[in-house]
Motif scaffolding. Sequence first.
Motif, PDB file in Angstrom:
ATOM      1  N   THR A   2       1.548  -0.726  -0.066  1.00 41.81           N
ATOM      2  CA  THR A   2       0.036  -0.238   0.454  1.00 41.81           C
ATOM      3  C   THR A   2       1.354   1.620   0.085  1.00 41.81           C
ATOM      4  O   THR A   2       1.875   1.623   0.859  1.00 41.81           O
ATOM      5  N   TRP A   4       0.627   4.875   1.050  1.00 33.93           N
ATOM      6  CA  TRP A   4       0.430   6.305   1.433  1.00 33.93           C
ATOM      7  C   TRP A   4       0.559   7.485   1.410  1.00 33.93           C
ATOM      8  O   TRP A   4       2.201   8.197   1.074  1.00 33.93           O
ATOM      9  N   THR A   6       0.438  11.339   3.274  1.00 30.24           N
ATOM     10  CA  THR A   6      -0.070  11.954   4.272  1.00 30.24           C
ATOM     11  C   THR A   6       0.107  13.685   4.493  1.00 30.24           C
ATOM     12  O   THR A   6       1.045  13.960   3.568  1.00 30.24           O
ATOM     13  N   GLU A  69       2.351   3.740   6.857  1.00 28.93           N
ATOM     14  CA  GLU A  69       1.916   4.437   7.161  1.00 28.93           C
ATOM     15  C   GLU A  69       2.969   5.279   8.193  1.00 28.93           C
ATOM     16  O   GLU A  69       3.104   4.607   8.994  1.00 28.93           O
ATOM     17  N   LEU A  83      -3.563  13.710   8.489  1.00 27.97           N
ATOM     18  CA  LEU A  83      -4.140  12.684   8.264  1.00 27.97           C
ATOM     19  C   LEU A  83      -3.824  11.843   7.583  1.00 27.97           C
ATOM     20  O   LEU A  83      -3.194  12.795   6.258  1.00 27.97           O
ATOM     21  N   SER A  84      -3.443  10.601   6.705  1.00 29.46           N
ATOM     22  CA  SER A  84      -2.889   9.798   5.980  1.00 29.46           C
ATOM     23  C   SER A  84      -3.757   9.019   5.412  1.00 29.46           C
ATOM     24  O   SER A  84      -5.285   8.795   5.900  1.00 29.46           O
ATOM     25  N   ARG A  85      -3.950   8.888   3.780  1.00 28.22           N
ATOM     26  CA  ARG A  85      -4.987   8.100   3.138  1.00 28.22           C
ATOM     27  C   ARG A  85      -4.191   6.949   2.373  1.00 28.22           C
ATOM     28  O   ARG A  85      -2.892   7.652   1.980  1.00 28.22           O
TER      29      ARG A  85
END
Length: 220
Positions: A2, A4, A6, A69, A83-85
Amino acid sequence: MTLWLTRIIPDTRSQDARRDLAGAIGMHRRIMSLFPSNAGPDPRARFGILFRTEDTPAGPHLLIQSNQEPDTKLLPHSYGTALSRPLDALIDAIRPGLTIRYRCVASPVRKPGATTRALYNLPPVVPLTGAAADEWWLRQADQGGLKPLTHHSHPLDAVRGQRRPDNAPPQHIRHARTQFDGTAAIIDTDLLQAAILGGIGRGKAYGCGLLSIAPARQPQ
């Protein structure tokens, strides 16, 4: 794996945040402090860390891309909001022919050969500006699987600082920077994914090279 993204919005009332924003060396150290310290000799590469700071109407924002992350709970108290996605959906949507918007703050340079350096008394690495920087970006975009459709660039202040490796003399850091924005058509998905994951150009540890993309808005 994944990927990330941020976003940290530093609170400029925080002394720690102001100090980090004042220099890429300090910001690099702050970002690395959010990841495990036992990651081998090159933790930035191990975690695929790229970052840049952006000036927005609401103040400076920090964007961090990584394959793990970051632990933003390790930021100092009152440093700001984070904020992380995951970027999986964006990466999965990459396909040939798709029109995207892009942004990249990079350090365009050329490396003249030994004969040219001696003839013109040039350093090993020559920063590029103006039309030469634009030509450099167009080559990088092509190597990254993109065909630029529109393109705008403007110079930013150079990254400057001094790092002190263990048991070694201080090293002076300087990376000229240009911000490139525009739209492009995706030509090669593998090359584009490699450019997104690996970054573009020099100075990746100091806020250069992060390539951000998003689907282009369709005309109304």
